[in-house]
Motif scaffolding. Sequence first.
Motif: not given
Length: 212
Positions: A103, A107, A119, A121, A125-126
């Motif tokens: 993630q 990001y 993204t 997130s 946060e996803s």
Amino acid sequence: MLHTKEESFFRGEQFFMKSNINYSLITGIIIIIIFTITFSLLYIFSRHNQIEEDKYVLLGDEAPIPTELHPIVEVNKNILLEKAAEIDIDIIITEGLRPFEKQDELYNQGRSTQGNIVTYSKAGESFHNYGLAFDYAIKNANGGIEWDIDYDGNHNGQSDWFEVAEIAKELGFEWGGDWRQFKDYPHLQMTFGLSIPMLQEGYRLAEDNKTK
């Protein structure tokens, strides 16, 4: 003449008494209505809280980070694949559970690393990070991935992307293509009422932790 004044006074007194009685009656009815509504709202609120307490459990730092899609999400994902195939749409799952490290990599793309922003997130946060979301894409006739959201591979006059999304929503998924900002057409999520702040705080579905 005196009789008339006394009679008028008596009638006025009667009217005043009736007015007081009517006022008291109306006031009493209003109080009862307010009390009933207040009691009903308190009951509904407390019952809602009880249901929420039964549905979720706060595990805090002990909350597990999933390593695969939630079982219910997995089951409905497979149903989606089957239903799409029934209308001659071949879909592929491009991503399921996404680790925190992945993630952050996504990001950083378009920010501190090369590429386009994909993204908004960060890690944690996803819904992908908690096994509650996956991404799909449409396969074209040549077996490649078709990113054109207007693609109509089954030639029924409708976008395959939107047809799959409608099936998914019937199964209980939320589609990223319906979002007002940053439309994420490949994204499908099933959150069970959990929010990102709740998941970060350590809330999990109570049903998943009954035997743990």
